[in-house]
Design an enzyme around this catalytic site. Structure first.
Site, short mmCIF file in Angstrom:
data_model
loop_
_atom_site.label_atom_id
_atom_site.label_comp_id
_atom_site.label_asym_id
_atom_site.label_seq_id
_atom_site.Cartn_x
_atom_site.Cartn_y
_atom_site.Cartn_z
N ARG A 122 0.85 -1.19 0.00
CA ARG A 122 0.00 0.00 0.00
C ARG A 122 0.88 1.23 0.00
O ARG A 122 1.96 1.23 0.59
CB ARG A 122 -0.84 0.07 1.27
CG ARG A 122 -1.64 -1.14 1.54
CD ARG A 122 -2.13 -1.05 3.00
NE ARG A 122 -2.64 -2.36 3.41
CZ ARG A 122 -2.83 -2.72 4.66
NH1 ARG A 122 -2.57 -1.86 5.64
NH2 ARG A 122 -3.29 -3.90 4.96
N ASP B 275 0.42 5.31 1.22
CA ASP B 275 -0.48 6.14 2.00
C ASP B 275 -1.08 7.29 1.19
O ASP B 275 -0.58 7.61 0.12
CB ASP B 275 0.33 6.76 3.14
CG ASP B 275 -0.13 6.22 4.47
OD1 ASP B 275 -0.75 5.16 4.49
OD2 ASP B 275 0.17 6.88 5.49
N TYR C 269 12.49 3.66 -2.15
CA TYR C 269 11.69 4.88 -2.01
C TYR C 269 12.62 6.07 -2.13
O TYR C 269 13.79 6.00 -1.75
CB TYR C 269 11.04 4.94 -0.62
CG TYR C 269 9.77 4.14 -0.47
CD1 TYR C 269 8.54 4.69 -0.76
CD2 TYR C 269 9.81 2.83 0.01
CE1 TYR C 269 7.37 3.97 -0.59
CE2 TYR C 269 8.65 2.09 0.19
CZ TYR C 269 7.42 2.67 -0.12
OH TYR C 269 6.26 1.96 0.05
N ARG D 63 9.03 7.67 5.79
CA ARG D 63 8.74 9.05 6.21
C ARG D 63 9.32 9.34 7.60
O ARG D 63 9.69 10.46 7.91
CB ARG D 63 7.24 9.31 6.17
CG ARG D 63 6.74 9.40 4.72
CD ARG D 63 5.25 9.25 4.63
NE ARG D 63 4.56 10.33 5.32
CZ ARG D 63 3.26 10.35 5.53
NH1 ARG D 63 2.49 9.35 5.12
NH2 ARG D 63 2.71 11.35 6.17
#
Lengths: 266, 266
Positions: A59, A61, A119, A207
């Site tokens: 997933r 966000d 990422y 994050r």
């Protein structure tokens, strides 16, 4: 004709999206999600508009972007990767694009088969934000100590328990141990990016890593604080979650060469 | 106190904006324009909220972006450039930012004093568009002949009558002769950009230049066609206007060092 009789064809697609106007990947009633948008396009290609489930590598966000999200799905229809890519892009809205598509072996699984992910977190480091990047980069007006950030990044690299760098570890059924292969701090002001690769990531982990790197960069935390926080195993307010808009799921890679050369369906 | 009595202080500001949600720079009743947005912020800083006119180096069209639009305006108030920049950015929406501001001599004029301008046109050259760049770059899926584009660019460089490369030359009262100092075709696929500098530009001139360069790049026109079209002096359908979203007013420069070191107002 292949895929038209009993056995469906499994496809893998690399999907890019601008997460700004999505409530994340996963379907949620009443919200615009990438999964629902993608599956709606897929259903246009399925036999008699049957619904098709798209399985993603993971997933993302609300507000998080993707350049290399990878999904798999089954269709009772034989198409080449190029045909599939073009057909889907014809149905998808402009903020979602299929970058690449291919038929794969039926045991390929976008999540389970993934060997690693990258990422990237984008930071615009200048006194005034450039409005053209406000949807895709975090504005950081303060000067950043690159040396200190790199030291902190090296302490985060490797196999560790990242419970303290996850927003809600209790959601994780299994272990909170993950291996971060590398954290590269690239670019030069105003364009900086954190490139993080690993075998998998906990909820909000990238994050949180970006947040602590920035705290170290502005001198709010020493680089060594990263180790203390990690060893504590407890998420506290010291670790800030950097805003979603700077994060891009850059790529997902797979060890097995699953891709079929072509599906011969005439 | 300076600027508070009879004489206003003239300021120069470098303004960046995301043109996507604006009907261009110039005020138009019923439309959201950058000028109106900027002047509304300015009026917050003026004595008793009086309206203030902002004079730009030139209009930008609906959808065109800016990184270095330059404006001047007068305020009955003495502030340092940094104070002014921060105050305006506090009132402006996120898609308009003051990058820099300074007090200048009272005869500085954003348009009349300009010595030259640079525009950049951004092209995303790949089969599939990256959704993160869809608001700020043109998607060009076809392969481009860089050699041919550079040849065409060299024919456009110099002092010429650009009537055939303007959307509506009749709007121009004076001459349609302009000097293009340089056209650089920079970057590599997928990120290409046309960097165009000149002493001034006609209406839609940079988008027309970008349009003909792309026509040459995809082989629809030969490089030499540029000269034929220029000499004809007539705008025809052969010259396509490239979409606004790829264009950024990059910088405006001034020969005179107009900027005052500081305004001493305590």
């Amino acid at each position: 004709m292949c895929g038209e009789m009993g056995q469906p064809v499994r496809y893998k697609a690399v999907v890019a999206y601008d997460g700004t106007d999505f409530a994340g990947w996963q379907r949620q009633p009443g919200f615009r999600t990438v999964q629902e948008t993608f599956e709606t396009a897929l259903s246009r290609l399925s036999r008699s508009g049957q619904s098709v489930t798209a399985h993603a590598s993971g997933r993302t966000d609300a507000g998080v972007h993707a350049r290399g999200q990878t999904v798999h799905f089954d269709l009772f229809r034989g198409m080449t990767g190029t045909q599939l890519r073009r057909a889907l892009n014809g149905w998808l809205p402009e903020d979602v694009r299929v970058v690449d598509a291919a038929a794969v072996s039926s045991d390929f699984h976008a999540r389970h088969s993934a060997a690693g992910k990258e990422y990237r977190y984008f930071v615009y480091n200048a006194a005034v934000m450039d409005p053209l990047f406000r949807r895709t980069m975090l504005h950081m007006p303060r000067e950043l100590n690159m040396e200190a950030m790199r030291e902190a990044a090296s302490l985060l690299t490797g196999k560790h328990d990242f419970a303290a760098f996850s927003a809600n570890p209790s959601r994780e059924i299994e272990s909170t141990v993950r291996t971060v292969y590398s954290i590269e701090i690239a670019g030069e002001a105003p364009f900086l990016e954190f490139r993080v690769t690993g075998d998998g990531f906990l909820y909000k982990m990238v994050r949180s890593i970006s947040g602590i790197l920035l705290s170290v960069g502005i001198g709010k935390e020493r680089p060594g604080a990263v180790r203390e926080i990690m060893l504590s195993g407890v998420r506290t307010a010291r670790v800030e979650t950097a805003p979603a808009r700077g994060l891009v799921l850059w790529r997902v890679w797979y060890e097995r060469a699953d891709v079929k050369d072509a599906v011969s369906c005439e």
